[in-house]
Design a protein around this motif. Structure first.
Motif, PDB file in Angstrom:
ATOM      1  N   THR A   1      19.525  24.239 -16.380  1.00 31.68           N
ATOM      2  CA  THR A   1      18.920  25.239 -16.617  1.00 31.68           C
ATOM      3  C   THR A   1      17.492  25.757 -16.299  1.00 31.68           C
ATOM      4  O   THR A   1      17.096  26.623 -15.615  1.00 31.68           O
TER       5      THR A   1
ATOM      6  N   ARG B   1      23.310  33.392 -11.551  1.00 29.27           N
ATOM      7  CA  ARG B   1      23.634  32.690 -13.252  1.00 29.27           C
ATOM      8  C   ARG B   1      24.764  31.933 -13.313  1.00 29.27           C
ATOM      9  O   ARG B   1      25.507  30.696 -13.762  1.00 29.27           O
TER      10      ARG B   1
ATOM     11  N   THR C   1      26.211  28.492 -14.725  1.00 30.89           N
ATOM     12  CA  THR C   1      26.973  28.622 -15.741  1.00 30.89           C
ATOM     13  C   THR C   1      28.183  27.971 -15.723  1.00 30.89           C
ATOM     14  O   THR C   1      28.556  27.032 -16.744  1.00 30.89           O
TER      15      THR C   1
END
Length: 111
Positions: free
Chosen positions: A97, A25, A29
């Motif tokens: 994403t 994650r 990001t």
């Protein structure tokens, strides 16, 4: 980590199967923010364009929009380019994403 050591997993296998999923994650990001920041780069090339002829007035998408709006007075082209930049940023954000979510498990799912 201890279970991988007991199972005699090598450092590469430990990195790929244990460490990378833990930071997935965060990496997504960072990639997302870096991509959006690269598309919206404006200040540095604008300052450097006064020093070197290698950087043209249309070097980045934002410089192109600035040039269209304030140098060439073509506000309709600048607004269309702005909307196009927005669509590209949204599409790339969605793809990053979505691609990151494809290989991950749901929050409550235990392995």
């Amino acid at each position: 980590m201890e279970a991988a050591a007991v199972d005699s997993a090598g450092p590469m296998r430990t990195a790929v199967t244990i460490k990378v999923p833990l930071i997935r994650r965060t990496v997504v990001t960072v990639v997302l923010f870096t991509m959006i920041g690269a598309l919206q780069l404006f200040t540095e090339p604008m300052l450097l364009s006064q020093v070197t002829p290698l950087i043209r007035p249309r070097f980045t998408p934002n410089m192109y929009i600035f040039d269209a709006a304030f140098v060439r007075n073509n506000h309709s082209l600048a607004s269309a380019a702005s909307v196009l930049l927005l669509i590209v940023c949204c599409a790339l954000s969605f793809l990053v994403t979505r691609g990151a979510a494809r290989g991950s498990r749901p929050e409550g799912d235990a392995a």
